[in-house]
Motif scaffolding. Sequence first.
Motif, PDB file in Angstrom:
ATOM      1  N   VAL A 176       0.812  -1.216   0.000  1.00 50.20           N
ATOM      2  CA  VAL A 176       0.000   0.000   0.000  1.00 50.20           C
ATOM      3  C   VAL A 176       0.851   1.274   0.000  1.00 50.20           C
ATOM      4  O   VAL A 176       0.412   2.334  -0.463  1.00 50.20           O
ATOM      5  CB  VAL A 176      -0.998  -0.019   1.191  1.00 50.20           C
ATOM      6  CG1 VAL A 176      -0.270   0.098   2.514  1.00 50.20           C
ATOM      7  CG2 VAL A 176      -2.073   1.034   1.058  1.00 50.20           C
ATOM      8  N   ASP A 196      -1.416  -5.400  -7.211  1.00 47.75           N
ATOM      9  CA  ASP A 196      -1.950  -5.669  -5.875  1.00 47.75           C
ATOM     10  C   ASP A 196      -2.207  -7.173  -5.786  1.00 47.75           C
ATOM     11  O   ASP A 196      -2.946  -7.728  -6.604  1.00 47.75           O
ATOM     12  CB  ASP A 196      -3.256  -4.872  -5.702  1.00 47.75           C
ATOM     13  CG  ASP A 196      -3.919  -5.077  -4.356  1.00 47.75           C
ATOM     14  OD1 ASP A 196      -3.441  -5.916  -3.569  1.00 47.75           O
ATOM     15  OD2 ASP A 196      -4.939  -4.397  -4.114  1.00 47.75           O
ATOM     16  N   LYS A 234     -10.001  -1.882  -4.186  1.00 41.84           N
ATOM     17  CA  LYS A 234      -9.058  -2.083  -3.091  1.00 41.84           C
ATOM     18  C   LYS A 234      -9.812  -2.548  -1.847  1.00 41.84           C
ATOM     19  O   LYS A 234     -10.991  -2.217  -1.683  1.00 41.84           O
ATOM     20  CB  LYS A 234      -8.325  -0.779  -2.752  1.00 41.84           C
ATOM     21  CG  LYS A 234      -7.440  -0.258  -3.886  1.00 41.84           C
ATOM     22  CD  LYS A 234      -6.221  -1.127  -4.049  1.00 41.84           C
ATOM     23  CE  LYS A 234      -5.361  -0.719  -5.223  1.00 41.84           C
ATOM     24  NZ  LYS A 234      -4.221  -1.620  -5.399  1.00 41.84           N
ATOM     25  N   TYR A 272      -1.170   0.532  -6.593  1.00 37.74           N
ATOM     26  CA  TYR A 272      -0.079   0.546  -5.618  1.00 37.74           C
ATOM     27  C   TYR A 272       1.258   0.852  -6.301  1.00 37.74           C
ATOM     28  O   TYR A 272       2.206   1.270  -5.639  1.00 37.74           O
ATOM     29  CB  TYR A 272       0.023  -0.811  -4.912  1.00 37.74           C
ATOM     30  CG  TYR A 272      -1.061  -1.078  -3.887  1.00 37.74           C
ATOM     31  CD1 TYR A 272      -1.872  -0.050  -3.395  1.00 37.74           C
ATOM     32  CD2 TYR A 272      -1.264  -2.364  -3.393  1.00 37.74           C
ATOM     33  CE1 TYR A 272      -2.855  -0.303  -2.453  1.00 37.74           C
ATOM     34  CE2 TYR A 272      -2.243  -2.628  -2.445  1.00 37.74           C
ATOM     35  CZ  TYR A 272      -3.039  -1.596  -1.979  1.00 37.74           C
ATOM     36  OH  TYR A 272      -4.012  -1.855  -1.043  1.00 37.74           O
TER      37      TYR A 272
END
Length: 361
Positions: free
Chosen positions: A35, A178, A238, A226
């Motif tokens: 993140v 991600d 997300k 990210y």
Amino acid sequence: MSAHTLSTVITGSGRYIPSQVVSNDDFLQHVFYDVSGKQLPNDNQVIIQKFKQITGIQERRYATQDMVASDMGFLAAQEAIKNAGIDPETLDYIIVAHNFGDVKAVHRRVDMMPPLASRIKHKLQIANPYTVAYDLPFGCPGWLQGMIQAHYYLQSGDAKRILVIGTETLSRVVDAHDRDSMIYSDGAGAVVLEARSLEDKFGVLQHLTVSDTLTQTFWLHSSPSYNPAVPQEDLFIKMDGRKIYEYALKTVPQLIKDCLDKAQLPLSAIKKVLIHQANEKMDEAMLERLFKLYGEENIPADIMPMTISTLGNNSVATLPVLYDMVARGELAGHALNSGDAVVFASVGAGMNANVVVYRIP
């Protein structure tokens, strides 16, 4: 002669599973970030192995380049209409659950106007202006909430026949950088619901829904990649996986128990728990927690059919796809028989969670 009761029953179901299979190995070449925008230190083989251990996902399905959510919803709807043996012109409502509309493969922009329900009604070539078509964005529990809304219409006498569809192309809104992107997939499922006057109470027996928004609203949200090198104006799905896991574990089992209490049914009456397929370990933990609420240790081996290992999490489509597979006897070791009491349950963005207790006619 016994009095008849108005029941909301499923009279047909259908699904569309995309043909494109994406295995875990297809993510080996991805570059994953955390993140904060830092590249994950572990080797992808390790990341993917841990992912499979936690989620149970080995592969998932992605829509082919030429298809969007309304295309898949239409194909699932066609199957459900055929399975129910009805004239689509007799539908009073078409309710379509989704969260991102028709996202094309080329530009990945959300497209929700006209509503997907209108697009699907158009594809079905339904001329009847009184077939009311509308969309329902409600996170992953959207399809089940559509079932609940349909139940209200049918019980009120406002409608006799309703089509409820769940369709999603999550592969188009995931951040390739991600690791959570490996969870998501595409697909569509649909059911036809009808009001039937029956001698006993069948179909939807009870339902419950909660929306928790004080601190939980943005645990699922849309944010930039990210990877800082990806244009930051582009938004992707997300989630805060840990908080969602804890919320699901705390909320869903209690909600199921409350709904069973409302229906005046013991846990032992439930033959199947059809739960939103988001994470295998989470679903198993929710089932264990439910049985613990009743002081029960022994969980029947065949009570919770699962599809997540090969289909992934396709959001609003997971429940209707699961139901269709079990109802057609196409999921090994699982069947639905007349008189069986079944629990439908889902949890997702909002945060929303819902439960329907249903008896097979």
